[in-house]
Design an enzyme around this catalytic site. Structure first.
Site, PDB file in Angstrom:
ATOM      1  CD  GLU A 283      -2.764  -1.266  -0.043  1.00  0.00           C
ATOM      2  OE1 GLU A 283      -3.249  -0.234  -0.528  1.00  0.00           O
ATOM      3  OE2 GLU A 283      -2.925  -2.385  -0.540  1.00  0.00           O
ATOM      4  CD1 TRP A 391     -11.450  10.462  -6.371  1.00  0.00           C
ATOM      5  CD2 TRP A 391     -13.315   9.874  -7.468  1.00  0.00           C
ATOM      6  NE1 TRP A 391     -12.508  10.573  -5.499  1.00  0.00           N
ATOM      7  CE2 TRP A 391     -13.659  10.226  -6.137  1.00  0.00           C
ATOM      8  CE3 TRP A 391     -14.325   9.459  -8.343  1.00  0.00           C
ATOM      9  CZ2 TRP A 391     -14.981  10.169  -5.677  1.00  0.00           C
ATOM     10  CZ3 TRP A 391     -15.641   9.411  -7.877  1.00  0.00           C
ATOM     11  CH2 TRP A 391     -15.951   9.762  -6.557  1.00  0.00           C
TER      12      TRP A 391
END
Length: 485
Positions: A283, A391
């Site tokens: 991550e 996004w």
DNA sequence: CTCCACTTGGC
DNA sequence: CCAAGTGGA
């Protein structure tokens, strides 16, 4: 007597701060730090009020820490990046600074600002020194065999890990105490006009305690107690401790990614490797992947899709539907709970960010930029590269994106990742009394009359079909596309 | 050129 | 099992 100015921006900490360390390496020099409040610029970048509050609280702590080292922290307000170069020069001339030290930022406005600062200060024989500090590997150094930027995560990660291994991880201690405090530190303002926090003070203080000590404490606790289970538990938003919740601290630089990486590696060396540790490091890799993407493909800073062919998509500009999404009144319980989490605590669980962004872009077919901006306006951890990357991933306009035909089913996501409905209960009290099964789809005909909760605002299946058809139409326009590019 | 591998899924 | 390519070595 030499005087060095450390310009703090997205690195609000005293430990492992490259610019600060280098500036302090000269033991003869007087050191001061400065932080600029730039309201007009923040407005333009849609910086969240709660994030400004978080930074101010962090500066409060940092000012004390630096003062203890006899390094005064100054606060200067100037409207925007344009006026900042002159303000910095004025400060240098006022206090006779001979050099300015800062850690690089990589967004295009920030890069342009730093370039103009460099030019203006050079004219007055003031040196500027900038450093790569924001990533484990500087965001132009992880490259393919052909010297190009990666656009796929997995090979990026492989090379990124090799780079880290080769260069090592060097964590700088906080600087030594200077002989005396030679300037009076500025008062840290409690507010900046125009940036009211949308979360309560109580939540801000309990969930997001400010300062690097708080950040390091969070990191230590996460690595001690939770990182080993990270892979298995990270997808369940109701488990508050299953993720580190360090994103706000990383975004403003109250902690460095090196400190995070090293803490994870220390656990690995002490107790052996685990899938949880690997996943968490991965991550950190995503964070740096998206920074690399921003540097390699600066169009993503300019409201343009990474995949240029998707610019022809005709997104809906439905204000009313968008408003329902913002407020968490879509009639899809997990989507609504997630949006209300953002609206309540200034942060949203990663799984839910995917769910709500996929819902906005694929179910409502609303422009991903609207969602991107709303997130920036509400997130404590608002960061252009990560937010934009996320996004565009959901919108299928990005690199290594979700394929356009693979659309999350909000009901299945709800049943899978909030199986008992407890997360929904927390944020959608109208549904709290429903049983574990009904809570995911409360719009049963019998419930309609007495449930103060909206009907689903859209038919998921039909919406999917529409969105997929829109994407498929892109392929039928190759000629126009070729001309436009 | 070939071949491998591909965050987060749905039905 | 489907789906559609394609980046990267």
């Amino acid at each position: 007597m030499k005087k060095h100015l450390v310009w703090l921006r997205a690195d609000l900490r005293s430990i492992d701060n490259t610019a600060l360390s280098v500036a302090c390496a000269d033991l003869e020099a007087d050191i001061a730090a400065v932080y600029f409040i730039t309201p007009e610029q923040w407005q333009k970048h849609h910086v969240a009020g709660c994030r400004v509050d978080f930074e101010l609280r962090t500066l409060q702590q940092l000012s004390k820490q630096l003062a203890a080292l006899n390094i005064p922290l100054l606060i200067v307000e100037t409207p925007n990046f344009k006026s900042q170069a002159q303000a910095l020069l004025d400060l240098c001339q006022q206090h006779l600074f001979s050099a300015v030290y800062f850690n690089k930022q990589y967004e295009i406005n920030e890069l342009a600002r730093d370039e103009s600062v460099h030019q203006l200060l050079a004219q007055q024989q003031i040196d500027t020194f900038d450093f790569d500090d924001q990533c484990l590997v500087a965001p132009y150094k992880v490259l393919t065999g052909e010297g190009r930027f990666y656009s796929v995560f997995t090979p990026f990660k492989k090379t990124w890990l090799q780079c880290i291994y080769q260069q090592g991880v060097n964590i700088q201690a906080a600087p030594d105490k200077r002989p005396s405090l030679w300037l009076t530190p500025s008062d840290i303002p409690k507010h900046v006009t125009g940036f009211e926090s949308h979360i309560t003070e109580e939540i801000a203080h309990s969930l997001w305690p400010a300062g690097e000590e708080a950040a390091l404490d969070k990191l230590a606790r996460f690595c001690d107690e939770h990182i080993r289970n990270y892979k298995d538990k990270r997808d369940f938003p109701n488990l508050d401790d299953s993720t580190s919740r360090l994103s706000p601290y990383l975004a403003i630089g109250a902690i460095s990614p090196r400190q995070c990486y090293q803490a994870a590696i220390n656990k690995q060396q002490a107790y052996g490797s685990s899938a949880g540790i690997d996943q968490w490091i991965s991550e950190l890799g995503w964070r740096e992947f998206y920074k690399h993407i921003m540097v390699g493909f600066p169009r993503v800073c300019k409201h343009q899709p990474f995949r240029t062919d998707t610019k022809d998509l005709v997104w809906k500009h439905d204000e009313a539907a968008f408003q329902r999404w913002c407020e968490g009144k879509t009639g899809f319980p997990l989507v609504d709970a997630a949006m209300r989490q953002l609206n309540t605590i200034g942060w949203m669980h990663n799984r839910l960010r995917m769910v709500v962004s996929m819902f906005l872009t694929k179910d409502l077919f609303i422009d991903w930029r609207w969602g991107e901006q709303y997130f920036m306006e509400k997130l404590l951890d608002g960061d252009l590269s990560a937010n934009n990357g996320g996004w565009q991933w959901s919108a299928s306009t990005g690199n290594d994106s979700a394929p356009y035909f693979r659309i999350f089913n909000p009901l299945l996501q709800s049943q899978k990742f909030d199986p008992n409905g407890d997360f929904i209960r927390r944020y959608v009290p109208e549904l709290a009394h429903l049983d574990n099964k009904t809570i995911h789809q409360p719009h049963d005909k019998q419930q309609l009359l007495w449930l103060d909760y909206p009907l689903p605002m859209i038919d998921h299946k039909a919406a999917c079909a529409y969105t997929i058809s829109q994407f498929q139409q892109l392929k039928e326009l190759p000629i126009g596309r070729a001309v436009n590019e």
